[in-house]
Design an enzyme around this catalytic site. Sequence first.
Site, PDB file in Angstrom:
ATOM      1  N   TYR A  25       0.901  -1.240   0.039  1.00  0.00           N
ATOM      2  CA  TYR A  25      -0.043   0.002  -0.038  1.00  0.00           C
ATOM      3  C   TYR A  25       0.861   1.298  -0.137  1.00  0.00           C
ATOM      4  CZ  TYR A  25      -3.693  -3.381   1.147  1.00  0.00           C
ATOM      5  OH  TYR A  25      -4.584  -4.491   0.953  1.00  0.00           O
ATOM      6  N   HIS A 102      -8.687   1.480  -6.272  1.00  0.00           N
ATOM      7  CA  HIS A 102      -7.801   0.480  -5.260  1.00  0.00           C
ATOM      8  C   HIS A 102      -6.272   0.979  -5.504  1.00  0.00           C
ATOM      9  CE1 HIS A 102     -11.115  -2.254  -4.215  1.00  0.00           C
ATOM     10  NE2 HIS A 102     -11.715  -1.924  -5.549  1.00  0.00           N
TER      11      HIS A 102
HETATM   12  O1  CA2 Z   1      -5.650  -2.006  -2.833  1.00  0.00           O
HETATM   13  C1  CA2 Z   1      -6.802  -1.312  -2.039  1.00  0.00           C
HETATM   14  O2  CA2 Z   1      -7.096  -0.134  -2.059  1.00  0.00           O
HETATM   15  C2  CA2 Z   1      -7.750  -2.360  -1.375  1.00  0.00           C
HETATM   16  O3  CA2 Z   1      -9.072  -1.535  -1.461  1.00  0.00           O
HETATM   17  C3  CA2 Z   1      -7.203  -2.242   0.145  1.00  0.00           C
HETATM   18  C4  CA2 Z   1      -8.013  -3.208   1.129  1.00  0.00           C
HETATM   19  C5  CA2 Z   1      -8.029  -4.541   0.602  1.00  0.00           C
HETATM   20  O4  CA2 Z   1      -8.971  -5.258   1.254  1.00  0.00           O
HETATM   21  C6  CA2 Z   1      -8.614  -4.698  -1.034  1.00  0.00           C
HETATM   22  O5  CA2 Z   1      -8.577  -5.904  -1.342  1.00  0.00           O
HETATM   23  C7  CA2 Z   1      -7.828  -3.644  -1.710  1.00  0.00           C
HETATM   24  C8  CA2 Z   1      -7.430  -3.253   2.329  1.00  0.00           C
HETATM   25  C9  CA2 Z   1      -7.073  -1.909   3.130  1.00  0.00           C
HETATM   26  C10 CA2 Z   1      -6.089  -2.062   4.184  1.00  0.00           C
HETATM   27  O6  CA2 Z   1      -5.190  -1.214   4.240  1.00  0.00           O
HETATM   28  C11 CA2 Z   1      -4.284  -1.301   4.972  1.00  0.00           C
HETATM   29  C12 CA2 Z   1      -3.003  -0.374   5.181  1.00  0.00           C
HETATM   30  C13 CA2 Z   1      -2.222  -0.333   5.595  1.00  0.00           C
HETATM   31  C14 CA2 Z   1      -1.938  -1.520   6.671  1.00  0.00           C
HETATM   32  C15 CA2 Z   1      -2.693  -2.215   6.745  1.00  0.00           C
HETATM   33  C16 CA2 Z   1      -4.042  -2.433   5.866  1.00  0.00           C
END
Ligand code: CA2
Length: 149
Positions: A25, A102
């Site tokens: 991310y 995303h």
């Molecule tokens: O890629 C993306 O933006 C997602 O929407 C992010 C979601 C995931 O479940 C989707 O499949 C794709 C997860 C968000 C969690 O974000 C975090 C960021 C930093 C640390 C932990 C989680």
Amino acid sequence: MTTSLIMVLNGPNLNLLGTREPAVYGTGTLDELETLCAETAEGLGVAIDFRQSNLEGELITWVQEARTNAAALIINPAGYSHTSIALMDAVSALDIPVIEVHLSNIHKRESFRHLSYVSLAADGVICGLGFAGYRLALIALSDILEEDQ
Ligand code: CA2
């Protein structure tokens, strides 16, 4: 002429941006993402209402609010993309342009991330471009809103 308002909604766990999983991310925080969106919006002459929630019902209520309060919607439904028919239904009920974003490329990841219910209701989808995806979504929506005028 009134300034168009674009609502930018972020789903569960996106408040953790910049604290874990930088390889997936990136290292930027949610506050930094909001600043990037605000600066982009200012340059485009639109306004944003940037929010994050870990609660499915709250996100649905905000999507419903966009029906009357916003000219367009950007949504990163995060984990609810892959589970929430209720959120898809709320997005389907909108008459305004919607882009789903995303940060990661969900098609390059686990197979359970390949289906987003929200994509069935969105006008456009951007994934895999990190924070730039939000910037590009704002540019696209500002173009669409200008064409509609
Ligand atoms: O890629 C993306 O933006 C997602 O929407 C992010 C979601 C995931 O479940 C989707 O499949 C794709 C997860 C968000 C969690 O974000 C975090 C960021 C930093 C640390 C932990 C989680």
